[in-house]
Design a protein around this motif. Structure first.
Motif, PDB file in Angstrom:
ATOM      1  N   TRP A   1       1.605  -2.519  -2.327  1.00 31.32           N
ATOM      2  CA  TRP A   1       1.064  -1.481  -3.195  1.00 31.32           C
ATOM      3  C   TRP A   1       2.188  -0.747  -3.910  1.00 31.32           C
ATOM      4  CZ3 TRP A   1      -4.302  -0.388  -3.417  1.00 31.32           C
ATOM      5  CH2 TRP A   1      -5.081  -1.145  -2.524  1.00 31.32           C
ATOM      6  N   VAL A   2       1.948  -0.418  -5.184  1.00 27.94           N
ATOM      7  CA  VAL A   2       2.893   0.375  -5.978  1.00 27.94           C
ATOM      8  C   VAL A   2       2.550   1.847  -5.782  1.00 27.94           C
ATOM      9  CG1 VAL A   2       3.788   0.828  -8.285  1.00 27.94           C
ATOM     10  CG2 VAL A   2       3.014  -1.474  -7.666  1.00 27.94           C
ATOM     11  N   ARG A   3       3.533   2.654  -5.445  1.00 24.60           N
ATOM     12  CA  ARG A   3       3.256   4.059  -5.128  1.00 24.60           C
ATOM     13  C   ARG A   3       4.154   4.985  -5.944  1.00 24.60           C
ATOM     14  NH1 ARG A   3       0.088   4.050  -0.430  1.00 24.60           N
ATOM     15  NH2 ARG A   3       0.096   2.014   0.631  1.00 24.60           N
ATOM     16  N   ILE A   4       3.523   6.046  -6.499  1.00 20.23           N
ATOM     17  CA  ILE A   4       4.218   7.071  -7.284  1.00 20.23           C
ATOM     18  C   ILE A   4       4.146   8.380  -6.505  1.00 20.23           C
ATOM     19  CG2 ILE A   4       4.386   8.240  -9.511  1.00 20.23           C
ATOM     20  CD1 ILE A   4       4.600   5.270  -9.837  1.00 20.23           C
ATOM     21  N   TYR A   5       5.267   9.091  -6.429  1.00 20.11           N
ATOM     22  CA  TYR A   5       5.331  10.337  -5.664  1.00 20.11           C
ATOM     23  C   TYR A   5       5.883  11.474  -6.522  1.00 20.11           C
ATOM     24  CZ  TYR A   5       4.775   7.427  -1.486  1.00 20.11           C
ATOM     25  OH  TYR A   5       4.298   6.534  -0.550  1.00 20.11           O
ATOM     26  N   ASP A   6       5.487  12.681  -6.161  1.00 20.07           N
ATOM     27  CA  ASP A   6       6.061  13.883  -6.757  1.00 20.07           C
ATOM     28  C   ASP A   6       7.501  14.022  -6.278  1.00 20.07           C
ATOM     29  OD1 ASP A   6       5.444  16.740  -8.057  1.00 20.07           O
ATOM     30  OD2 ASP A   6       6.637  17.045  -6.242  1.00 20.07           O
TER      31      ASP A   6
ATOM     32  N   SER B   1       7.984  17.393  -3.807  1.00 19.55           N
ATOM     33  CA  SER B   1       7.216  17.480  -2.564  1.00 19.55           C
ATOM     34  C   SER B   1       7.030  16.145  -1.859  1.00 19.55           C
ATOM     35  CB  SER B   1       5.842  18.081  -2.857  1.00 19.55           C
ATOM     36  OG  SER B   1       5.059  17.176  -3.631  1.00 19.55           O
ATOM     37  N   ALA B   2       7.280  15.031  -2.559  1.00 25.15           N
ATOM     38  CA  ALA B   2       7.006  13.679  -2.054  1.00 25.15           C
ATOM     39  C   ALA B   2       5.519  13.460  -1.791  1.00 25.15           C
ATOM     40  CB  ALA B   2       7.823  13.370  -0.808  1.00 25.15           C
ATOM     41  N   LYS B   3       4.671  14.241  -2.447  1.00 32.90           N
ATOM     42  CA  LYS B   3       3.229  14.013  -2.356  1.00 32.90           C
ATOM     43  C   LYS B   3       2.871  12.757  -3.149  1.00 32.90           C
ATOM     44  CE  LYS B   3      -1.224  15.990  -3.749  1.00 32.90           C
ATOM     45  NZ  LYS B   3      -1.901  17.115  -4.454  1.00 32.90           N
ATOM     46  N   GLU B   4       2.039  11.900  -2.556  1.00 33.37           N
ATOM     47  CA  GLU B   4       1.634  10.681  -3.245  1.00 33.37           C
ATOM     48  C   GLU B   4       0.704  11.021  -4.410  1.00 33.37           C
ATOM     49  OE1 GLU B   4      -1.219   7.286  -1.866  1.00 33.37           O
ATOM     50  OE2 GLU B   4       0.783   6.839  -1.048  1.00 33.37           O
ATOM     51  N   LEU B   5       1.091  10.593  -5.616  1.00 37.85           N
ATOM     52  CA  LEU B   5       0.317  10.886  -6.815  1.00 37.85           C
ATOM     53  C   LEU B   5      -0.562   9.722  -7.245  1.00 37.85           C
ATOM     54  CD1 LEU B   5       3.142  12.571  -8.952  1.00 37.85           C
ATOM     55  CD2 LEU B   5       1.436  13.711  -7.517  1.00 37.85           C
ATOM     56  N   GLU B   6      -0.037   8.515  -7.110  1.00 34.92           N
ATOM     57  CA  GLU B   6      -0.762   7.318  -7.543  1.00 34.92           C
ATOM     58  C   GLU B   6      -0.464   6.181  -6.580  1.00 34.92           C
ATOM     59  OE1 GLU B   6      -0.151   6.270 -11.697  1.00 34.92           O
ATOM     60  OE2 GLU B   6       0.766   8.237 -12.026  1.00 34.92           O
ATOM     61  N   VAL B   7      -1.423   5.280  -6.435  1.00 35.85           N
ATOM     62  CA  VAL B   7      -1.198   4.052  -5.682  1.00 35.85           C
ATOM     63  C   VAL B   7      -1.969   2.933  -6.380  1.00 35.85           C
ATOM     64  CG1 VAL B   7      -3.052   4.637  -4.049  1.00 35.85           C
ATOM     65  CG2 VAL B   7      -1.343   2.926  -3.436  1.00 35.85           C
ATOM     66  N   HIS B   8      -1.308   1.799  -6.615  1.00 36.37           N
ATOM     67  CA  HIS B   8      -1.915   0.715  -7.393  1.00 36.37           C
ATOM     68  C   HIS B   8      -1.698  -0.628  -6.700  1.00 36.37           C
ATOM     69  CE1 HIS B   8      -2.403   3.656 -10.536  1.00 36.37           C
ATOM     70  NE2 HIS B   8      -1.094   3.814 -10.659  1.00 36.37           N
ATOM     71  N   LYS B   9      -2.736  -1.443  -6.758  1.00 37.65           N
ATOM     72  CA  LYS B   9      -2.667  -2.804  -6.214  1.00 37.65           C
ATOM     73  C   LYS B   9      -2.570  -3.793  -7.366  1.00 37.65           C
ATOM     74  CE  LYS B   9      -3.108  -5.871  -2.811  1.00 37.65           C
ATOM     75  NZ  LYS B   9      -2.820  -7.108  -3.531  1.00 37.65           N
ATOM     76  N   GLY B  10      -1.689  -4.748  -7.216  1.00 36.64           N
ATOM     77  CA  GLY B  10      -1.553  -5.775  -8.240  1.00 36.64           C
ATOM     78  C   GLY B  10      -0.784  -6.964  -7.718  1.00 36.64           C
ATOM     79  N   HIS B  11       0.222  -6.682  -6.914  1.00 36.76           N
ATOM     80  CA  HIS B  11       1.037  -7.759  -6.351  1.00 36.76           C
ATOM     81  C   HIS B  11       0.365  -8.373  -5.122  1.00 36.76           C
ATOM     82  CE1 HIS B  11       4.597  -7.569  -8.849  1.00 36.76           C
ATOM     83  NE2 HIS B  11       4.613  -6.250  -8.755  1.00 36.76           N
ATOM     84  N   HIS B  12       0.806  -9.569  -4.793  1.00 37.15           N
ATOM     85  CA  HIS B  12       0.303 -10.269  -3.612  1.00 37.15           C
ATOM     86  C   HIS B  12       1.423 -10.489  -2.604  1.00 37.15           C
ATOM     87  CE1 HIS B  12      -3.442 -10.928  -5.736  1.00 37.15           C
ATOM     88  NE2 HIS B  12      -2.743 -11.385  -6.767  1.00 37.15           N
ATOM     89  N   GLY B  13       2.405  -9.630  -2.672  1.00 35.39           N
ATOM     90  CA  GLY B  13       3.515  -9.677  -1.730  1.00 35.39           C
ATOM     91  C   GLY B  13       4.284  -8.379  -1.794  1.00 35.39           C
ATOM     92  N   SER B  14       5.195  -8.172  -0.881  1.00 36.88           N
ATOM     93  CA  SER B  14       5.966  -6.938  -0.829  1.00 36.88           C
ATOM     94  C   SER B  14       6.773  -6.754  -2.115  1.00 36.88           C
ATOM     95  CB  SER B  14       6.891  -6.949   0.383  1.00 36.88           C
ATOM     96  OG  SER B  14       7.669  -8.126   0.407  1.00 36.88           O
TER      97      SER B  14
END
Length: 323
Positions: free
Chosen positions: A259-264, A267-280
Motif C-alpha cells: 500500500w502507498v501511504r501519505i502522512y502529515d 504529526s505523522a498522521k496518515e492522510l491517504e492510503v492507496h492500493k495499486g501494487h501487487h508487491g512491496s
C-alpha cells in the motif's frame, strides 16, 4: 485530504517495461525547458528513463551485467549515473543512451549520486567505502573514504558542493567536508538506513531507518540537535521516503506492505492510503512541481500517482475526459 479528494477515485498510471523488482527511483529537478524526467533502477539490470509527467518511456541504458541498485540524474537531466551488482558505476548520455564512463569497484555498488554541478559522482556499496570520481578526469584515481562499518545504501550531496552525506547498514549518517577530507559530524539514524534524500529546497535531509521516518533541518547549519531532528516512529518498517515540495506531507514505501501511504509531516498522521501494487514498495519520489509521485515495487512496475486527484494534469486529464 479534503472530502472532495476522498470522493475522487485515485487512478495511478502504470509504467511497464521492467522484468524484475524496481529498487530505486528519482525525478529530476525542473529543467530549463520546464520539463522533468524519471529514472528507475531495477534488478533486471536495465535502468530506464521516462517523461516525468506521463511516464512515457524514453530509453533504456544497456550495458550493465547485473542488477542495478541505484540511479540518479544530473541537474539538467543530460547525464545519468547508475550503480550495479556487476561492480561498476556507469555514467550515461541521456540524449543518446551512450555509456560515457564505467568506473570499476571491488564489490556491489548500492548508491550513486551527482555533485550539484554535475562534475563529480559519489558511489558507495558493499565495499563500505565512499568514492568520489571526477568526471573531468575519469582516469584519475578516485578519492576513497573508508569509515562506514556496513554496506553504504545511500549517498546525498548537499547543495554546498563540498558537503556529502552517506548512510547504510551501520545506522550512522556521516557528514564529510571534502575540502578537509574528513567527517565533520554524524547522526545516529535510529536503525539501518535504507533511503535518504534532500527536500526540493535542500533545507531538509529525509531518511528512513527500520520503522522510522526522519527529518533533519539543515537551515541553521550541520550541527544535529533535538531542535533540528525529528523522528517519527511508523506502524511498520519503511523502505523509502519523499517529501512533498510544500513540506507538509511525505510519502513512504514499505518492504512489507504493497500500500502507498501519505502522512502529515509534523504529526505523522496518515492522510491517504492507496492500493495499486501487487508487491512491496521499494522506492518513492515526488516530482519537482509536487503534482505527481512515483512508486517502484517488487511487482516490477512503476506507478505514477496524482498528489491532488481532483486536478486535470498530464495523462489524467485524458482519463477524466474519457469518463
Amino acid at each position: 485530504m479534503t472530502q472532495q479528494q476522498q470522493q475522487t477515485r485515485v487512478i495511478p498510471l502504470t509504467c511497464s517495461g521492467h522484468t524484475r523488482p524496481v529498487v530505486d527511483l528519482q525525478f529530476s529537478t525542473m529543467t530549463s525547458e520546464n520539463k522533468y524526467y524519471l529514472i528507475s533502477a531495477c534488478k533486471d539490470g536495465n535502468p530506464m528513463l521516462r517523461e516525468g509527467q506521463t511516464g512515457d518511456w524514453i530509453g533504456t541504458f544497456l550495458g550493465h551485467k547485473g542488477a542495478v541498485w541505484s540511479a540518479r540524474l544530473s541537474k539538467e537531466a543530460h547525464r545519468a549515473v547508475t550503480g550495479s551488482a556487476d561492480f561498476t558505476a556507469k555514467v550515461w548520455d541521456t540524449f543518446t543512451g551512450q555509456e560515457l564512463h564505467s568506473f570499476a569497484h571491488q564489490h556491489i555498488v548500492r548508491a550513486v549520486n551527482f555533485s550539484p554541478d554535475g562534475t563529480k559522482i559519489a558511489t558507495g556499496g558493499q565495499e563500505k567505502k565512499l568514492r568520489i570520481f571526477d568526471l573531468y578526469r575519469p582516469d584519475a584515481e578516485p578519492i576513497g573514504i573508508d569509515d562506514h562499518s556496513g554496506t553504504i545504501k545511500t549517498v546525498v550531496w548537499h547543495p554546498n558542493q563540498n558537503i556529502i552525506m552517506s548512510g547504510g547498514e551501520d545506522g550512522i549518517i556521516r557528514v564529510r567536508d571534502l575540502r578537509v577530507m574528513r567527517e565533520t559530524t554524524n547522526v545516529q539514524a535510529g536503525g539501518a538506513v535504507s533511503s535518504m534524500t534532500l527536500s526540493n529546497d535542500g533545507g531538509l535531509l529525509c531518511w528512513t531507518a527500520d520503522n522510522k521516518a526522519c527529518f533533519w533541518s539543515l537551515e541553521y547549519g550541520l550541527a544535529p540537535s533535538e531542535d533540528t531532528i525529528m523522528m517519527h516512529t511508523m506502524p511498520r518498517r519503511v523502505s523509502s521516503i519523499a517529501l512533498h515540495k510544500s513540506g507538509d506531507k511525505f510519502v513512504v514505501g514499505s518492504d512489507s506492505d504493497p500500500w502507498v501511504r501519505i502522512y502529515d509531516a509534523l504529526s505523522a498522521k496518515e492522510l491517504e492510503v492507496h492500493k495499486g501494487h501487487h508487491g512491496s514498495i521499494h522506492a518513492v519520489s515526488y516530482s519537482p512541481d509536487g503534482e505527481v509521485y512515483a512508486t517502484g515495487s517488487e511487482d516490477g512496475t512503476i506507478r505514477l500517482w496524482q498528489s491532488d486527484p481532483t486536478k486535470s494534469y498530464g495523462l489524467w486529464q485524458k482519463v477524466k475526459e474519457a469518463e
